[in-house]
Design an enzyme around this catalytic site. Structure first.
Site, PDB file in Angstrom:
ATOM      1  N   HIS A 180       1.690  -2.142   5.702  1.00  0.00           N
ATOM      2  CA  HIS A 180       1.515  -2.467   4.278  1.00  0.00           C
ATOM      3  C   HIS A 180       2.502  -1.690   3.399  1.00  0.00           C
ATOM      4  CE1 HIS A 180      -2.194  -4.922   4.051  1.00  0.00           C
ATOM      5  NE2 HIS A 180      -2.531  -4.308   5.177  1.00  0.00           N
ATOM      6  N   ARG A 237       0.861  -1.190   0.000  1.00  0.00           N
ATOM      7  CA  ARG A 237       0.000   0.000   0.000  1.00  0.00           C
ATOM      8  C   ARG A 237       0.891   1.233   0.000  1.00  0.00           C
ATOM      9  NH1 ARG A 237      -3.630  -0.008   5.085  1.00  0.00           N
ATOM     10  NH2 ARG A 237      -4.348  -1.901   4.010  1.00  0.00           N
ATOM     11  N   ASP A 255      -3.416  -8.626   3.201  1.00  0.00           N
ATOM     12  CA  ASP A 255      -4.765  -8.831   3.724  1.00  0.00           C
ATOM     13  C   ASP A 255      -5.422  -9.879   2.839  1.00  0.00           C
ATOM     14  OD1 ASP A 255      -4.429  -6.826   5.628  1.00  0.00           O
ATOM     15  OD2 ASP A 255      -5.326  -5.282   4.368  1.00  0.00           O
ATOM     16  N   GLU A 295      -7.078  -7.665  13.496  1.00  0.00           N
ATOM     17  CA  GLU A 295      -7.655  -8.006  12.202  1.00  0.00           C
ATOM     18  C   GLU A 295      -7.327  -9.460  11.850  1.00  0.00           C
ATOM     19  OE1 GLU A 295      -7.099  -3.496  10.284  1.00  0.00           O
ATOM     20  OE2 GLU A 295      -5.790  -5.144   9.633  1.00  0.00           O
TER      21      GLU A 295
END
Length: 263
Positions: free
Chosen positions: A154, A109, A161, A238
């Site tokens: 990220h 990311r 993910d 998460e």
């Protein structure tokens, strides 16, 4: 005797000052060791390394908590460091033998995307996706409670993910919750103990009294166990998020956009 005490005090003071100075220098060195770079030479396109992976790049689409394509996502692809890709390929091979494929929501990311998240979090009027991703929370707490941050693992390139896709049913495996749901229901220890794999049904942390079943918890634990076996580590908030333990760039945040690599 007074003279001895005096010199002892002087020595302690000098050592103390030296210790504080050393600590300050270490902190400065640590800050200086964090860098930003456009260099993508150690990255690969995830599906080149893991051809069985299915991509659903949420931040390229509008179905995400922002409700718009996120800055820095120029193509619906996933990038990852070479080292993380090798380990993810081993994960894919193992789950494929079980009848599953990996479904990827996000990998590398760019920092530009993280900055977009921060701006979105500050705009308290932009709540069109609240029913789908944070219906139990007021948007004003997302930054305070750590759901949005100025830096992301990220961006270092070795985080992914993901979920499992059942090749028999041709559907995502039921994990009892959606990717990017902001709340305790996304925590790996929700309704169970991730260290032992025991389902407890304990849902007291859910502000809306939500719960997941023993099967849904077991599905989360299956994904977790395979990822851990192949060198990834989880986080406690998460169930879908894993980072390579031995990540190659622990102090580097990358800035190049997400698009098909040319090398």
């Amino acid at each position: 005797m007074k003279q001895v005490k005096y010199w002892i005090s002087v020595v302690i003071l000098i050592l103390s000052v030296h210790g504080c100075t050393t600590q300050r220098h270490l902190s400065q060195d640590k800050r200086q060791s964090v860098s930003l770079t456009e260099d993508n030479s150690q990255f690969v396109t995830l599906t080149d390394a893991v051809p069985d992976a299915i991509l659903e790049i949420r931040y390229f689409s509008t179905y995400n908590f922002v409700g718009a394509r996120v800055d820095g996502y120029e193509e619906p692809t996933a990038l990852i460091t070479r080292r993380a890709a090798e380990c993810l390929r081993a994960v894919s091979d193992e789950v494929k033998a079980m009848g599953y494929r990996l479904k990827i929501y996000d990998a590398y990311r760019p920092q530009k995307a993280v900055d977009h998240f921060v701006r979105w979090a500050a705009d308290l009027q932009a709540t069109e996706m609240k029913p789908y991703f944070y219906s139990d929370l007021d948007k004003s707490v997302l930054f305070v409670q750590g759901y949005i941050a100025e830096k992301s693992g990220h961006t270092r390139g070795s985080t992914v993910d993901l979920t499992l896709f059942d090749m028999t049913t041709e559907k995502e495996v039921d994990m009892g919750g959606t990717f990017d749901w902001f709340g305790p229901e996304s925590h790996p220890d929700f309704c169970g103990n991730p260290e032992t794999g025991e389902y407890t049904g304990d849902n007291h942390k859910s502000p809306a009294g939500r719960s997941i079943t023993a099967k849904q918890f077991a599905n989360r634990m299956l994904l977790r166990a395979v990822m851990l076996r192949h060198g990834f580590k989880p986080i406690d908030t998460e169930w879908w998020h894993f980072t390579l333990k031995d990540e190659p760039f622990p102090n580097t945040f990358f800035t190049f956009p997400v698009r098909q690599l040319k090398h």
